[in-house]
Design a protein around this motif. Structure first.
Motif, PDB file in Angstrom:
ATOM      1  N   GLU A 289       1.892  11.926 -10.018  1.00  0.00           N
ATOM      2  CA  GLU A 289       1.256  13.239  -9.902  1.00  0.00           C
ATOM      3  C   GLU A 289       2.300  14.344 -10.033  1.00  0.00           C
ATOM      4  O   GLU A 289       2.047  15.373 -10.672  1.00  0.00           O
ATOM      5  CB  GLU A 289       0.533  13.347  -8.555  1.00  0.00           C
ATOM      6  CG  GLU A 289      -0.371  14.542  -8.438  1.00  0.00           C
ATOM      7  CD  GLU A 289      -1.538  14.477  -9.411  1.00  0.00           C
ATOM      8  OE1 GLU A 289      -1.956  15.551  -9.877  1.00  0.00           O
ATOM      9  OE2 GLU A 289      -2.040  13.383  -9.688  1.00  0.00           O
TER      10      GLU A 289
ATOM     11  N   LEU B  67       0.829  -1.210   0.000  1.00  0.00           N
ATOM     12  CA  LEU B  67       0.000   0.000   0.000  1.00  0.00           C
ATOM     13  C   LEU B  67       0.859   1.256   0.000  1.00  0.00           C
ATOM     14  O   LEU B  67       0.575   2.220  -0.716  1.00  0.00           O
ATOM     15  CB  LEU B  67      -0.931   0.003   1.213  1.00  0.00           C
ATOM     16  CG  LEU B  67      -2.080  -0.997   1.184  1.00  0.00           C
ATOM     17  CD1 LEU B  67      -2.810  -0.986   2.519  1.00  0.00           C
ATOM     18  CD2 LEU B  67      -3.033  -0.676   0.059  1.00  0.00           C
ATOM     19  N   ILE B  68       1.918   1.247   0.796  1.00  0.00           N
ATOM     20  CA  ILE B  68       2.808   2.411   0.868  1.00  0.00           C
ATOM     21  C   ILE B  68       3.504   2.622  -0.472  1.00  0.00           C
ATOM     22  O   ILE B  68       3.619   3.748  -0.959  1.00  0.00           O
ATOM     23  CB  ILE B  68       3.823   2.250   2.014  1.00  0.00           C
ATOM     24  CG1 ILE B  68       3.096   2.324   3.357  1.00  0.00           C
ATOM     25  CG2 ILE B  68       4.906   3.307   1.938  1.00  0.00           C
ATOM     26  CD1 ILE B  68       3.950   1.966   4.549  1.00  0.00           C
ATOM     27  N   ASP B  69       3.957   1.521  -1.096  1.00  0.00           N
ATOM     28  CA  ASP B  69       4.614   1.627  -2.402  1.00  0.00           C
ATOM     29  C   ASP B  69       3.649   2.167  -3.455  1.00  0.00           C
ATOM     30  O   ASP B  69       4.027   2.992  -4.285  1.00  0.00           O
ATOM     31  CB  ASP B  69       5.166   0.272  -2.834  1.00  0.00           C
ATOM     32  CG  ASP B  69       6.363  -0.168  -2.010  1.00  0.00           C
ATOM     33  OD1 ASP B  69       6.940   0.686  -1.304  1.00  0.00           O
ATOM     34  OD2 ASP B  69       6.714  -1.367  -2.058  1.00  0.00           O
ATOM     35  N   ASP B  70       2.402   1.682  -3.433  1.00  0.00           N
ATOM     36  CA  ASP B  70       1.402   2.177  -4.384  1.00  0.00           C
ATOM     37  C   ASP B  70       1.150   3.669  -4.196  1.00  0.00           C
ATOM     38  O   ASP B  70       1.018   4.418  -5.163  1.00  0.00           O
ATOM     39  CB  ASP B  70       0.083   1.418  -4.233  1.00  0.00           C
ATOM     40  CG  ASP B  70       0.165  -0.008  -4.733  1.00  0.00           C
ATOM     41  OD1 ASP B  70       1.145  -0.329  -5.447  1.00  0.00           O
ATOM     42  OD2 ASP B  70      -0.751  -0.795  -4.416  1.00  0.00           O
ATOM     43  N   GLU B  71       1.095   4.095  -2.938  1.00  0.00           N
ATOM     44  CA  GLU B  71       0.870   5.514  -2.650  1.00  0.00           C
ATOM     45  C   GLU B  71       2.046   6.354  -3.139  1.00  0.00           C
ATOM     46  O   GLU B  71       1.858   7.431  -3.714  1.00  0.00           O
ATOM     47  CB  GLU B  71       0.663   5.709  -1.148  1.00  0.00           C
ATOM     48  CG  GLU B  71       0.226   7.098  -0.776  1.00  0.00           C
ATOM     49  CD  GLU B  71      -0.093   7.200   0.705  1.00  0.00           C
ATOM     50  OE1 GLU B  71       0.607   7.977   1.379  1.00  0.00           O
ATOM     51  OE2 GLU B  71      -1.003   6.510   1.168  1.00  0.00           O
ATOM     52  N   ASP B  72       3.277   5.857  -2.930  1.00  0.00           N
ATOM     53  CA  ASP B  72       4.462   6.571  -3.396  1.00  0.00           C
ATOM     54  C   ASP B  72       4.471   6.673  -4.925  1.00  0.00           C
ATOM     55  O   ASP B  72       4.822   7.709  -5.486  1.00  0.00           O
ATOM     56  CB  ASP B  72       5.738   5.885  -2.911  1.00  0.00           C
ATOM     57  CG  ASP B  72       5.968   6.053  -1.424  1.00  0.00           C
ATOM     58  OD1 ASP B  72       5.327   6.936  -0.812  1.00  0.00           O
ATOM     59  OD2 ASP B  72       6.795   5.297  -0.865  1.00  0.00           O
ATOM     60  N   ASP B  73       4.085   5.575  -5.598  1.00  0.00           N
ATOM     61  CA  ASP B  73       4.035   5.595  -7.053  1.00  0.00           C
ATOM     62  C   ASP B  73       3.024   6.615  -7.553  1.00  0.00           C
ATOM     63  O   ASP B  73       3.274   7.341  -8.514  1.00  0.00           O
ATOM     64  CB  ASP B  73       3.688   4.206  -7.602  1.00  0.00           C
ATOM     65  CG  ASP B  73       4.820   3.201  -7.418  1.00  0.00           C
ATOM     66  OD1 ASP B  73       5.967   3.637  -7.162  1.00  0.00           O
ATOM     67  OD2 ASP B  73       4.549   1.982  -7.530  1.00  0.00           O
ATOM     68  N   SER B  74       1.866   6.686  -6.895  1.00  0.00           N
ATOM     69  CA  SER B  74       0.841   7.649  -7.287  1.00  0.00           C
ATOM     70  C   SER B  74       1.338   9.075  -7.101  1.00  0.00           C
ATOM     71  O   SER B  74       1.097   9.942  -7.937  1.00  0.00           O
ATOM     72  CB  SER B  74      -0.423   7.436  -6.459  1.00  0.00           C
ATOM     73  OG  SER B  74      -0.981   6.176  -6.707  1.00  0.00           O
ATOM     74  N   ALA B  75       2.050   9.312  -6.008  1.00  0.00           N
ATOM     75  CA  ALA B  75       2.578  10.657  -5.756  1.00  0.00           C
ATOM     76  C   ALA B  75       3.629  11.027  -6.801  1.00  0.00           C
ATOM     77  O   ALA B  75       3.674  12.170  -7.272  1.00  0.00           O
ATOM     78  CB  ALA B  75       3.176  10.735  -4.352  1.00  0.00           C
TER      79      ALA B  75
END
Length: 67
Positions: A60, A49-57
């Motif tokens: 962006e 989940l943390i990796d997915d959030e970092d990728d999204s950031a």
């Protein structure tokens, strides 16, 4: 309040003794293995989940830099 960190070593020993009495010494390795696998799966999911959030950031930021 203190939460789980406030249990301390004496409280942890009491909990382990109660678990030993309830489940018996033959079941403890199975329970320990199941708990270990559960924590490992939880850690893996959390990391994902943390990796997915970092990728999204990062995506962006790339979009805003390109504009």
């Amino acid at each position: 309040m203190g939460g789980l960190g406030a249990i301390g070593l004496p409280g942890l020993i009491i909990i382990l003794v109660i678990v030993l009495i309830v489940f018996g010494p033959k079941k403890l390795p199975e329970i320990g293995g199941a708990v270990g696998k559960t924590f490992a799966e939880f850690k893996k999911s959390t990391k994902g989940l943390i990796d997915d959030e970092d990728d999204s950031a990062k995506k962006e930021n790339k979009k805003s830099d390109a504009s």
